[in-house]
Write a protein that holds these residues in place. Structure first.
Motif, PDB file in Angstrom:
ATOM      1  N   CYS A 133      59.173 -10.796 118.786  1.00  0.00           N
ATOM      2  CA  CYS A 133      59.847 -11.453 117.676  1.00  0.00           C
ATOM      3  C   CYS A 133      61.084 -10.676 117.272  1.00  0.00           C
ATOM      4  O   CYS A 133      61.334  -9.562 117.756  1.00  0.00           O
ATOM      5  N   CYS A 134      61.870 -11.269 116.395  1.00  0.00           N
ATOM      6  CA  CYS A 134      63.089 -10.635 115.894  1.00  0.00           C
ATOM      7  C   CYS A 134      63.199 -10.931 114.408  1.00  0.00           C
ATOM      8  O   CYS A 134      63.188 -12.084 113.992  1.00  0.00           O
ATOM      9  N   ILE A 135      63.264  -9.873 113.604  1.00  0.00           N
ATOM     10  CA  ILE A 135      63.500 -10.003 112.164  1.00  0.00           C
ATOM     11  C   ILE A 135      64.704  -9.136 111.853  1.00  0.00           C
ATOM     12  O   ILE A 135      64.600  -7.917 111.752  1.00  0.00           O
ATOM     13  N   GLN A 136      65.852  -9.768 111.741  1.00  0.00           N
ATOM     14  CA  GLN A 136      67.092  -9.017 111.571  1.00  0.00           C
ATOM     15  C   GLN A 136      68.043  -9.804 110.671  1.00  0.00           C
ATOM     16  O   GLN A 136      68.414 -10.930 110.986  1.00  0.00           O
ATOM     17  N   GLY A 137      68.427  -9.201 109.543  1.00  0.00           N
ATOM     18  CA  GLY A 137      69.275  -9.912 108.601  1.00  0.00           C
ATOM     19  C   GLY A 137      68.534 -11.120 108.065  1.00  0.00           C
ATOM     20  O   GLY A 137      67.402 -11.038 107.591  1.00  0.00           O
ATOM     21  N   GLU A 138      69.155 -12.288 108.163  1.00  0.00           N
ATOM     22  CA  GLU A 138      68.540 -13.542 107.723  1.00  0.00           C
ATOM     23  C   GLU A 138      67.777 -14.243 108.840  1.00  0.00           C
ATOM     24  O   GLU A 138      67.164 -15.284 108.619  1.00  0.00           O
ATOM     25  N   GLU A 139      67.824 -13.698 110.031  1.00  0.00           N
ATOM     26  CA  GLU A 139      67.198 -14.351 111.179  1.00  0.00           C
ATOM     27  C   GLU A 139      65.721 -14.011 111.299  1.00  0.00           C
ATOM     28  O   GLU A 139      65.313 -12.863 111.142  1.00  0.00           O
ATOM     29  N   ARG A 140      64.923 -15.039 111.572  1.00  0.00           N
ATOM     30  CA  ARG A 140      63.494 -14.901 111.865  1.00  0.00           C
ATOM     31  C   ARG A 140      63.238 -15.659 113.156  1.00  0.00           C
ATOM     32  O   ARG A 140      63.269 -16.887 113.191  1.00  0.00           O
ATOM     33  N   LEU A 141      62.978 -14.932 114.240  1.00  0.00           N
ATOM     34  CA  LEU A 141      62.846 -15.547 115.550  1.00  0.00           C
ATOM     35  C   LEU A 141      61.528 -15.146 116.212  1.00  0.00           C
ATOM     36  O   LEU A 141      61.112 -13.988 116.142  1.00  0.00           O
ATOM     37  N   LEU A 142      60.878 -16.115 116.850  1.00  0.00           N
ATOM     38  CA  LEU A 142      59.685 -15.862 117.658  1.00  0.00           C
ATOM     39  C   LEU A 142      60.030 -16.127 119.114  1.00  0.00           C
ATOM     40  O   LEU A 142      60.624 -17.157 119.430  1.00  0.00           O
ATOM     41  N   ILE A 143      59.661 -15.213 120.004  1.00  0.00           N
ATOM     42  CA  ILE A 143      59.981 -15.345 121.422  1.00  0.00           C
ATOM     43  C   ILE A 143      58.688 -15.585 122.194  1.00  0.00           C
ATOM     44  O   ILE A 143      57.781 -14.745 122.213  1.00  0.00           O
ATOM     45  N   TYR A 144      58.608 -16.761 122.815  1.00  0.00           N
ATOM     46  CA  TYR A 144      57.423 -17.170 123.570  1.00  0.00           C
ATOM     47  C   TYR A 144      57.717 -17.233 125.066  1.00  0.00           C
ATOM     48  O   TYR A 144      58.880 -17.254 125.485  1.00  0.00           O
ATOM     49  N   GLU A 145      56.649 -17.319 125.855  1.00  0.00           N
ATOM     50  CA  GLU A 145      56.807 -17.665 127.250  1.00  0.00           C
ATOM     51  C   GLU A 145      57.374 -19.082 127.326  1.00  0.00           C
ATOM     52  O   GLU A 145      57.069 -19.937 126.496  1.00  0.00           O
ATOM     53  N   PHE A 146      58.223 -19.320 128.303  1.00  0.00           N
ATOM     54  CA  PHE A 146      58.824 -20.646 128.443  1.00  0.00           C
ATOM     55  C   PHE A 146      57.931 -21.520 129.316  1.00  0.00           C
ATOM     56  O   PHE A 146      57.537 -21.130 130.407  1.00  0.00           O
TER      57      PHE A 146
END
Length: 389
Positions: A133-146
């Motif tokens: 995942c990525c929590i940076q600034g205002e961004e909240r991102l989840l990284i999954y297998e494609f």
């Protein structure tokens, strides 16, 4: 003249000094902000580790931007209730799916962390794999297998692509979802109630095997706990159990109800919510129940399923689906019983009782949390309810 030159030089020097001071000040602020953003990533990582003792890779924003061309529209592959999903490729060639939390979504940082901590602990072939995942600034991102085949609803509700799912594949998808749900309820270290099981939250891999996804509103139960109650009803039209939609009471049996709806949708290729039939006003659940009582359950089958199939197997799946959507929670089977009934041709299966949410209609205030065409605000929703026939 010399005095004017001296004055000009002095003023010019003061201007240069002021500009240099301003530049240095802004540079320091930028460094502090960058340090704070970087620290937020490590803080989130430490918090997650404290909460769940997990080790999960944290991606920096530059890496995700490089993989997705800055989350460009051309890389967008879907849109969920909590935000868009993008396809990306890391420098090592690995393909990823990036879920970006929309700032206007109903999912806040707590739901985001909930999904991170939950999925990181789950390891099963029928559950989607979270890479980081990525929590940076205002961004909240989840990284999954494609998963190249996207979600189940893209197939069973599409007149062209549904032809790519013959009965054998549909049966394997039903069993796979059941096994994934059984793992969540009974076999994992935690007892987890998904609370939003639906066709769009089941992803398909290269071989069309299902993987349950989207744990944003899932709940963890400890010890022997199997049920709870909430004032904030969150879910999707057509999949919520009666006790959850009407009173906020949820349990493993509310997931079982959602599974039953999904089984009937997979078999029929029709949506429960918005189902239409010229002879009656029933939804898909009510239609299936009517066919069962008329002893014509095979009429529920998708007309595209014209290849060879086992009638007994189809009927068994319909019967299990109807058992799962029964009105009373105590009448619905557990997922271990469901897997057993689906996997054993000789299993003795009891007759289903009247299902919930199948005939009459009424208005109910529900707060939506997900779904392709819904928002997170309270809405007046028409839901079908039980009426004896």
């Amino acid at each position: 003249m010399s005095i004017v030159v001296v004055v000009l030089c002095t003023v010019f020097g003061m201007i240069l000094s002021s500009m240099a001071g301003y530049y240095i000040c802004q540079l320091r602020k930028a460094k502090i902000k960058a340090a704070q953003q970087e620290n937020s990533v490590y803080t989130a990582s430490n918090e997650a580790s404290k909460d769940g003792n997990i080790e999960l890779p944290y991606f920096d924003l530059d890496t995700i931007f490089a993989a997705t061309d800055k989350l460009s529209l051309g890389n967008k592959i879907g849109e969920g209730g909590f935000g868009p999903v993008y396809k990306g490729e890391l420098l090592n060639g690995q393909e990823i799916a990036v879920k970006r939390l929309s700032q206007s979504s109903g999912q806040g940082i707590q739901e985001f962390k909930n999904e991170v901590c939950l999925i990181a602990k789950l390891q099963h072939r029928n559950l989607v794999k979270l890479l980081g995942c990525c929590i940076q600034g205002e961004e909240r991102l989840l990284i999954y297998e494609f998963l190249p085949n996207k979600s189940l609803d893209n197939f069973i509700f599409d007149q062209t692509r549904k032809k790519l799912l013959p009965w054998i594949k549909r049966f394997n998808i039903i069993v796979g979802i059941a096994r994934g749900l059984l793992y969540l309820h009974e076999d994992s270290r935690l007892r987890i109630i998904h609370r939003d099981l639906k066709a769009s939250n089941v992803l398909l891999d290269n071989e069309m095997y299902p993987k349950i996804s989207d744990f944003g509103i899932a709940r963890i139960f400890g010890g022997e706990q199997t049920e709870d109650k909430t004032k904030r009803v969150m879910g999707t039209y057509g999949y919520m159990s009666p006790e959850y939609a009407m009173s906020g009471h949820f349990s493993v049996k509310s997931d079982v109800f959602s599974f039953g709806v999904l089984v009937l949708e997979i078999i029929s290729g029709k949506k429960n919510w918005g189902f239409y039939h010229p002879e009656h006003d029933l939804n898909l659940i009510g239609h299936a129940w009517r066919l069962w009582n008329n002893q014509t359950p095979l009429e529920l089958m998708d007309k595209e399923l014209n290849e060879t199939f086992s009638e007994d197997e189809v009927v068994r799946c319909i019967q299990v689906g109807l058992l799962c959507v029964q009105q009373r929670t105590e009448d619905r089977p557990t997922m271990s019983a469901v897997v057993f009934m689906l996997s054993n041709e000789s299993a003795v299966i009891q007759q289903p009782k009247e299902p919930g949410f199948c005939v009459e209609t009424f208005s109910l205030k529900i707060e939506l949390s997900s779904g392709r065409h819904t928002s997170s605000t309270a809405n007046d929703v028409t839901i079908t309810a039980l009426a004896g026939r």
